[in-house]
Enzyme design. Sequence first.
Site, PDB file in Angstrom:
ATOM      1  N   ALA A 234      15.639  38.472  -9.416  1.00 34.20           N
ATOM      2  CA  ALA A 234      15.659  38.956  -8.031  1.00 34.20           C
ATOM      3  C   ALA A 234      17.024  39.522  -7.666  1.00 34.20           C
ATOM      4  O   ALA A 234      17.223  40.743  -7.676  1.00 34.20           O
ATOM      5  CB  ALA A 234      15.261  37.833  -7.077  1.00 34.20           C
ATOM      6  N   ARG A 235      17.972  38.650  -7.350  1.00 30.05           N
ATOM      7  CA  ARG A 235      19.297  39.083  -6.937  1.00 30.05           C
ATOM      8  C   ARG A 235      20.348  38.072  -7.401  1.00 30.05           C
ATOM      9  O   ARG A 235      20.119  36.858  -7.336  1.00 30.05           O
ATOM     10  CB  ARG A 235      19.390  39.229  -5.414  1.00 30.05           C
ATOM     11  CG  ARG A 235      18.847  40.543  -4.855  1.00 30.05           C
ATOM     12  CD  ARG A 235      19.729  41.710  -5.267  1.00 30.05           C
ATOM     13  NE  ARG A 235      19.315  42.970  -4.682  1.00 30.05           N
ATOM     14  CZ  ARG A 235      18.501  43.846  -5.267  1.00 30.05           C
ATOM     15  NH1 ARG A 235      17.976  43.562  -6.446  1.00 30.05           N
ATOM     16  NH2 ARG A 235      18.215  44.999  -4.680  1.00 30.05           N
ATOM     17  N   GLU A 264      28.401  42.012 -11.007  1.00 32.52           N
ATOM     18  CA  GLU A 264      27.861  42.875 -12.065  1.00 32.52           C
ATOM     19  C   GLU A 264      28.787  44.058 -12.299  1.00 32.52           C
ATOM     20  O   GLU A 264      29.213  44.702 -11.344  1.00 32.52           O
ATOM     21  CB  GLU A 264      26.462  43.356 -11.689  1.00 32.52           C
ATOM     22  CG  GLU A 264      25.449  42.224 -11.599  1.00 32.52           C
ATOM     23  CD  GLU A 264      24.049  42.685 -11.193  1.00 32.52           C
ATOM     24  OE1 GLU A 264      23.895  43.881 -10.822  1.00 32.52           O
ATOM     25  OE2 GLU A 264      23.129  41.863 -11.249  1.00 32.52           O
ATOM     26  N   HIS A 282      20.217  43.954 -15.440  1.00 34.55           N
ATOM     27  CA  HIS A 282      19.589  44.376 -14.171  1.00 34.55           C
ATOM     28  C   HIS A 282      18.577  45.498 -14.431  1.00 34.55           C
ATOM     29  O   HIS A 282      18.609  46.555 -13.800  1.00 34.55           O
ATOM     30  CB  HIS A 282      20.656  44.840 -13.171  1.00 34.55           C
ATOM     31  CG  HIS A 282      20.211  44.704 -11.744  1.00 34.55           C
ATOM     32  ND1 HIS A 282      21.052  44.309 -10.732  1.00 34.55           N
ATOM     33  CD2 HIS A 282      19.017  44.899 -11.149  1.00 34.55           C
ATOM     34  CE1 HIS A 282      20.406  44.278  -9.582  1.00 34.55           C
ATOM     35  NE2 HIS A 282      19.151  44.637  -9.810  1.00 34.55           N
ATOM     36  N   GLY A 284      15.187  45.052 -14.254  1.00 37.03           N
ATOM     37  CA  GLY A 284      13.879  44.706 -13.714  1.00 37.03           C
ATOM     38  C   GLY A 284      13.079  45.907 -13.251  1.00 37.03           C
ATOM     39  O   GLY A 284      11.884  46.023 -13.513  1.00 37.03           O
TER      40      GLY A 284
END
Length: 312
Positions: A234-235, A264, A282, A284
């Site tokens: 998600a985050r 990041e 990242h 996704g």
Amino acid sequence: MEPKVAVCSRSFSQNKILRKELIKQFPNTKFNDAGISLNGDSLVEFLKGMERAVLALEYLTEEVIQQLPELKVVGKYGVGLDKLDLHAMSKSNIKLGWTAGVNSIAVAELTIALALDIVRKVSESQAVVAGGEWTQVKGQQLSSLKVGVVGYGHVGSKVSRLFKAFGSDVVSYDIKGLEQEMENDGVTPSSWKKIVEECDLITVHVPYHKQNHHLISDKVMSSMKPGSYILNTARGGLIDEFSLLQHLESGHIHAAGLDVFEIEPPKNNALVGRSDVVVTSHIGGSSKEAILAMGRAAIAGLSDFTDPLDYL
């Protein structure tokens, strides 16, 4: 006079299909062809004089907004709004075009991929073979696990259905309730407390905001079952990474799958490189299909927009 449009996103700028479709509607468009990460001063410089912009992971802060008096519309590329100061945008009369859930299938599939990897120890076994050994690394089956899905929105609901297809016992909790939606999918509604204490694997699918910073805290991880698993696609910021490291080192948490980090790229992050942590960069929403869906939603958002506060 055609409005001036700037595309900050690197993946959008590199996509020939999206470029062609955007230029057809907005001929006066510039792209981030340098492929640089735009934030702060570099973002201001790139957006100077632009009336509309496509933003992805860039931080649109109040300080940045104050330096961009010409900016009137933002088309959001991607699903998260946590990097946009919605109040500052509204105050400056900057409109927002955004569509929720456009990359949800891609994120849900990656979640399952990470789950299979850490539970069946795919990457760990690969490292063993690459190191010249031929040892059977033993894992578990998804079908034997009780899975707790935190958040039952666009991604969480799809993740739940995929875990159900593997035979997992799936329970879920959402702050909005959504019990009927869960039951319709054969998912058992649960509480936050029960998920933390009873599930073998917990996967988080909620937006990030200050109120749920380190939602998966040291206290939460201490209450989880010994030998359990954690997933976060998600985050970054939803998990206390320092505490996660400690619980992995003690063996209380067996393994984790992370697509996102609080900082990041995760430079000098001790979680990266561990055999019990599978990380991705990242990705996704980075399937070909999701990129097109997100890009087309962002293009639409340049013409179909509303006050940012409407999304709160």
